[in-house]
Write a protein that holds these residues in place. Structure first.
Motif, PDB file in Angstrom:
ATOM      1  N   LEU A 164       0.872  -1.299  -0.015  1.00  0.00           N
ATOM      2  CA  LEU A 164      -0.175  -0.017   0.171  1.00  0.00           C
ATOM      3  C   LEU A 164       0.707   1.354  -0.080  1.00  0.00           C
ATOM      4  N   ASP A 191       0.750   3.950  -2.954  1.00  0.00           N
ATOM      5  CA  ASP A 191      -0.147   5.084  -2.697  1.00  0.00           C
ATOM      6  C   ASP A 191       1.148   6.160  -3.203  1.00  0.00           C
ATOM      7  N   CYS A 241       1.100   6.823  -6.881  1.00  0.00           N
ATOM      8  CA  CYS A 241      -0.133   7.428  -7.205  1.00  0.00           C
ATOM      9  C   CYS A 241       0.042   9.053  -7.084  1.00  0.00           C
ATOM     10  N   TYR A 252      -2.632  -2.539 -10.355  1.00  0.00           N
ATOM     11  CA  TYR A 252      -3.307  -1.416  -9.710  1.00  0.00           C
ATOM     12  C   TYR A 252      -3.042  -0.376 -10.833  1.00  0.00           C
ATOM     13  N   SER A 296      -4.354   4.275 -10.826  1.00  0.00           N
ATOM     14  CA  SER A 296      -4.620   5.494 -10.253  1.00  0.00           C
ATOM     15  C   SER A 296      -5.841   6.189 -10.907  1.00  0.00           C
ATOM     16  N   ALA A 355     -12.397   6.673  -6.576  1.00  0.00           N
ATOM     17  CA  ALA A 355     -11.638   5.408  -6.694  1.00  0.00           C
ATOM     18  C   ALA A 355     -12.538   4.110  -7.024  1.00  0.00           C
ATOM     19  N   ILE A 363      -6.868  -3.109  -7.941  1.00  0.00           N
ATOM     20  CA  ILE A 363      -6.835  -1.823  -6.937  1.00  0.00           C
ATOM     21  C   ILE A 363      -6.932  -0.780  -7.656  1.00  0.00           C
ATOM     22  N   CYS A 391      -6.617   3.308  -6.948  1.00  0.00           N
ATOM     23  CA  CYS A 391      -6.063   4.182  -5.827  1.00  0.00           C
ATOM     24  C   CYS A 391      -6.381   5.787  -6.213  1.00  0.00           C
ATOM     25  N   SER A 397      -5.475   8.629   0.853  1.00  0.00           N
ATOM     26  CA  SER A 397      -5.929   8.315  -0.516  1.00  0.00           C
ATOM     27  C   SER A 397      -7.194   7.224  -0.135  1.00  0.00           C
ATOM     28  N   ILE A 399      -8.454   3.793  -1.479  1.00  0.00           N
ATOM     29  CA  ILE A 399      -7.778   2.651  -2.078  1.00  0.00           C
ATOM     30  C   ILE A 399      -8.890   1.578  -2.201  1.00  0.00           C
TER      31      ILE A 399
END
Length: 454
Positions: free
Chosen positions: A232, A236, A239, A301, A303, A309, A339, A341, A353, A355
Motif C-alpha cells: 500500500l 500510494d 500514485c 493497480y 490510479s 476510486a 486495486i 487508488c 487516498s 484505495i
C-alpha cells in the motif's frame, strides 16, 4: 505569439459556466458594502478584481497561461481584472471566457473552459489563489466551493493517451494492455450497475460504476485476500507523484488449499500510459523481479488521480481480461486482484487516498452481452515490521523517473488551507506505516528529494 494587439480590441464575454463569470463593478461593490467579505463566499463572487484588490495577484504582461492538448496560450492580466490574449489582443472578461475560447479553437466540441482550474497565474492554477483568499479572509468557508473546480481533464496527457489508443486499438491484446490509454480523471458521477443493461458501443468507456457486494448478487467471496502494508505504501507513493494516471503490478502467492491470495510486493510501471515500446521492457524487468523473488503475478493497480476510486467500464473489461488470462487453460482457478487508488479526489476523507480493491463477476450466462459485475473485495491488511530496502529503492527510482515530468505534482503548493501537497502525501503514507518507527527517518530522505524536484 507576440503580435501587436489591434487598436480596438474585441471584448469577449461568452465563456462557459455561469458561476465563473466575473461580476460587474457595481455588483461587486454592492456585495462588499452590503455584508462585507462574507457575501463573496461563492465561486462567482471571488473574481480576479477581488484578487487584485487584495494583492494576491498583480497585473502584468504574460503572467497568465493555458496549456491544452499540446497548445500553449499566453495572456496579460490587466489592472481591471480582464485578460488580454497576447496572440490577438482580444480582451476577455473572465478566466472562463478566455479558457473556453482558446480550447474551442483546438477542440470545437469543447463546451466549457473550467477557467479557474485551467488558467495559471505565474505557473500556478488560479483556483489556488481563490483558495488562499478564502483561507485568509474567510477561514470558516466551505472549501468545496473552490476545490470542485480543480478537476481539469485537459492537460497534455489527455491528447497523448487518446492518440495512443487510436494507434494501438487493433493490436493483439497482452498483459501490457493494463497500460491502456486513458484520459485524465475529472468529476464524474458513478452509475449503478443495474442501470447499464446490454453493452452499448456508444457508451462512454470512462463511465464510473458503483461496486456491488458479493452478497447483493447472492454470492460468497470465493477467496480471501491479505495485503502487505508495504504494498500500500509504495502504491500510494507512486500514485501521488503525478497528475496523470499510473499503473503497476502486484506480486504475491496463491494458496489453493486455504484459498488465500497474499499480496506481498508492488511493482510500479515506470513508463507513460500508451507507450508500448517502453512498456515491453518494463514488463520484462518486472517479470524477472517476480521470478527472482519466487512470486507470482496476482493483480494490478492503477490510479484515478482526481476522481473517485471506482472502476470505469474500461477498467471492468480490463479486469475481466486479466482474470481470464491469469487463470489460463490448465492452472485452475486463481484470482486476479484489481486495486484503484484515488490520491487527489476532493471527496476523500482527510488526506488519505481512497484505495479500492475490486474483482469482476462475469455476467449471467443468459445475458452474455452485459458488462461484468464489479464487486468490492474484502481485504485483510497486514502491517509490516520494516520498510524493506526493495521498497525504498523503488521509491527512489520513481523519484528519478518523474523528476522532469511535466505532470509532476508541485509539492510546495497547497492541497487545502494549511495543508501542502507534501503534507498530504506524508499524511496519506503514514496510514501504511510499518511497526518499526525508524522508517520515518528513511522516508524524510525521500521527501527531501521530492522537495528538490521543483
Amino acid at each position: 505569439m507576440g503580435s501587436e494587439p489591434p487598436s480596438s480590441p474585441q471584448v469577449v464575454e461568452d465563456g462557459g459556466e455561469e458561476d465563473e463569470e466575473e461580476l460587474s463593478g457595481g455588483e461587486e461593490a454592492e456585495l462588499r458594502s452590503s455584508s462585507g467579505r462574507g457575501s463573496l463566499l461563492t465561486r462567482r463572487g471571488i473574481t480576479l478584481r477581488v484578487l487584485l484588490k487584495d494583492a494576491l495577484v498583480e497585473p502584468g504582461d504574460g503572467v497568465l497561461s493555458i496549456h491544452y492538448l499540446g497548445k500553449k496560450f499566453v495572456g496579460d492580466l490587466l489592472n481591471d481584472g480582464k485578460i488580454r490574449w497576447v496572440e490577438t489582443g482580444q480582451i476577455f472578461n473572465s478566466p472562463s471566457a478566455w479558457a473556453t475560447h482558446c480550447k474551442r479553437l483546438v477542440n470545437p466540441a469543447k463546451k466549457s473552459g473550467c477557467g479557474w482550474a485551467s488558467v495559471r497565474y505565474r505557473g500556478q492554477k488560479l483556483v489556488q489563489y481563490k483558495t488562499t483568499w478564502l483561507h485568509k479572509y474567510q477561514p470558516s468557508a466551505d472549501m468545496s466551493l473552490v476545490s470542485e473546480e480543480d478537476d481539469d481533464e485537459d492537460e497534455e496527457e489527455g491528447k497523448t493517451a487518446v492518440q495512443a489508443d487510436e494507434k494501438n486499438k487493433n493490436t493483439k491484446p497482452g498483459l501490457h494492455d493494463i497500460m491502456v490509454s486513458r484520459r485524465t480523471d475529472r468529476e464524474r458521477i458513478p452509475v449503478r450497475y443495474c442501470t447499464l443493461g446490454t453493452r452499448d458501443a456508444a457508451r462512454d468507456q470512462h463511465t464510473l460504476v458503483e461496486l456491488s457486494a458479493f452478497s447483493a448478487i447472492n454470492r460468497f467471496q470465493p477467496f480471501n485476500v491479505a495485503v502487505s502494508s508495504n504494498v500500500l505504501l509504495l502504491m500510494d507513493f507512486h500514485c501521488h507523484l503525478t497528475t496523470s494516471e499510473v499503473v503497476g503490478y502486484l506480486g504475491g502467492r496463491w494458496d489453493t488449499n486455504t484459498q488465500l491470495l497474499t499480496v506481498l510486493r508492488a511493482f510500479p510501471c515506470r513508463t507513460r500510459l500508451g507507450d508500448r515500446d517502453s512498456a515491453s521492457a518494463v514488463e520484462e524487468e518486472i517479470c524477472q523481479n517476480l521470478f527472482m523473488r519466487g512470486l507470482s503475478l496476482v493483480g494490478w493497480y492503477h490510479s484515478h488521480p482526481r476522481g473517485p476510486a471506482l472502476p470505469s467500464l474500461q477498467d471492468i473489461d480490463s479486469q475481466m481480461d486479466h482474470q481470464l488470462r491469469l487463470q489460463g487453460s490448465s492452472n485452475g482457478f486463481q484470482p486476479c486482484l484489481g486495486i484503484i487508488c484515488g490520491p487527489y479526489y476532493h471527496g476523500n476523507q482527510g488526506v488519505a487516498s481512497t484505495i479500492t480493491p475490486f474483482w469482476v463477476v462475469p455476467p449471467p450466462e443468459q445475458r452474455p452481452n452485459d458488462y461484468g459485475i464489479p464487486v468490492a473485495v474484502e481485504v485483510t491488511y497486514v502491517q509490516d515490521n520494516f520498510l524493506t530496502s526493495d521498497v525504498l529503492n523503488e521509491m527512489m527510482l520513481l523519484v528519478d523517473y518523474y523528476r522532469t515530468a511535466p505532470d509532476l505534482v508541485q509539492f510546495n503548493q497547497y492541497w487545502c488551507p494549511d495543508t501542502t501537497m507534501m503534507d498530504k502525501i506524508k499524511g496519506s503514507l503514514s496510514g501504511h506505516a510499518p511497526k518499526d518507527q525508524a522508517y520515518s527517518q528513511i522516508l524524510e530522505h525521500v521527501y527531501s528529494q521530492l522537495s528538490n524536484m521543483h
